[in-house]
Design a protein around this motif. Structure first.
Motif, PDB file in Angstrom:
ATOM      1  N   GLN A 118       0.807  -1.212   0.000  1.00 43.66           N
ATOM      2  CA  GLN A 118       0.000   0.000   0.000  1.00 43.66           C
ATOM      3  C   GLN A 118       0.843   1.267   0.000  1.00 43.66           C
ATOM      4  O   GLN A 118       0.351   2.333  -0.334  1.00 43.66           O
ATOM      5  CB  GLN A 118      -0.956  -0.010   1.186  1.00 43.66           C
ATOM      6  N   HIS A 119       2.112   1.149   0.394  1.00 45.16           N
ATOM      7  CA  HIS A 119       3.014   2.307   0.441  1.00 45.16           C
ATOM      8  C   HIS A 119       4.408   1.926  -0.019  1.00 45.16           C
ATOM      9  O   HIS A 119       4.834   0.786   0.146  1.00 45.16           O
ATOM     10  CB  HIS A 119       3.127   2.864   1.869  1.00 45.16           C
ATOM     11  N   SER A 154       1.770   6.734  -1.363  1.00 44.62           N
ATOM     12  CA  SER A 154       0.659   5.785  -1.323  1.00 44.62           C
ATOM     13  C   SER A 154       0.578   5.071  -2.670  1.00 44.62           C
ATOM     14  O   SER A 154       0.655   5.706  -3.721  1.00 44.62           O
ATOM     15  CB  SER A 154      -0.654   6.515  -1.040  1.00 44.62           C
TER      16      SER A 154
END
Length: 165
Positions: free
Chosen positions: A119-120, A160
């Motif tokens: 996710q990151h 992100s």
């Protein structure tokens, strides 16, 4: 001829180390044992950019703990968690700067990370790199870890990898 992005192979290390020495003037370059350790632990996450038959750039990445960048010049015995896709080192030879080599390496890494469900992405921007990373969408982020070993002006940054709802 075009720029080819491919996984790192053992014969690439002399050229990678030469690019590292060329690019890092405010930090002591990491030794080969530390650099190659990333590719040994996360071989699918390390790439080179080849142009005219020579390696002209590289990007070493690996899974890591979010908001806790790893120490420099320390060989890792294992990857610490998989909370974040960590971009450890991106360097491009002056011979090909301005040709989009860094962006191509980064796009390869971010596509890989997104496809793996991260996710990151995180990194520590050093020397004059924070401006480059901001242009790529990374933003400064808090970390409790001291960044002194990364040199003056080092900034922990994240991106992100998921679309906002």
């Amino acid at each position: 001829m075009s720029i080819q992005i491919r996984s790192i192979s053992p014969q690439d290390w002399p050229q990678i180390m030469a690019i590292q020495a060329e690019c890092y003037h405010q930090l002591t370059p990491e030794p080969l044992s530390v650099m190659s350790n990333k590719a040994e632990l996360a071989p699918d996450c390390c790439w080179v950019a080849e142009y005219q038959g020579r390696v002209r750039g590289y990007l070493l990445c690996h899974p890591w703990r979010a908001n806790q960048p790893p120490s420099l010049s320390v060989t890792m015995t294992a990857l610490a968690g998989a909370q974040e896709f960590y971009l450890h080192d991106l360097a491009v030879s002056a011979e090909v700067r301005g040709m989009g080599v860094g962006q191509r390496l980064l796009a390869t890494a971010l596509t890989f990370a997104s496809n793996k469900g991260y996710q990151h992405a995180g990194l520590v921007a050093v020397q004059d790199a924070p401006t480059f990373w901001r242009k790529q969408g990374f933003v400064p982020s808090a970390t409790a870890k001291s960044l002194a070993e990364y040199g003056e002006g080092a900034v922990y940054m994240r991106l992100s990898l998921t679309e906002p709802a």
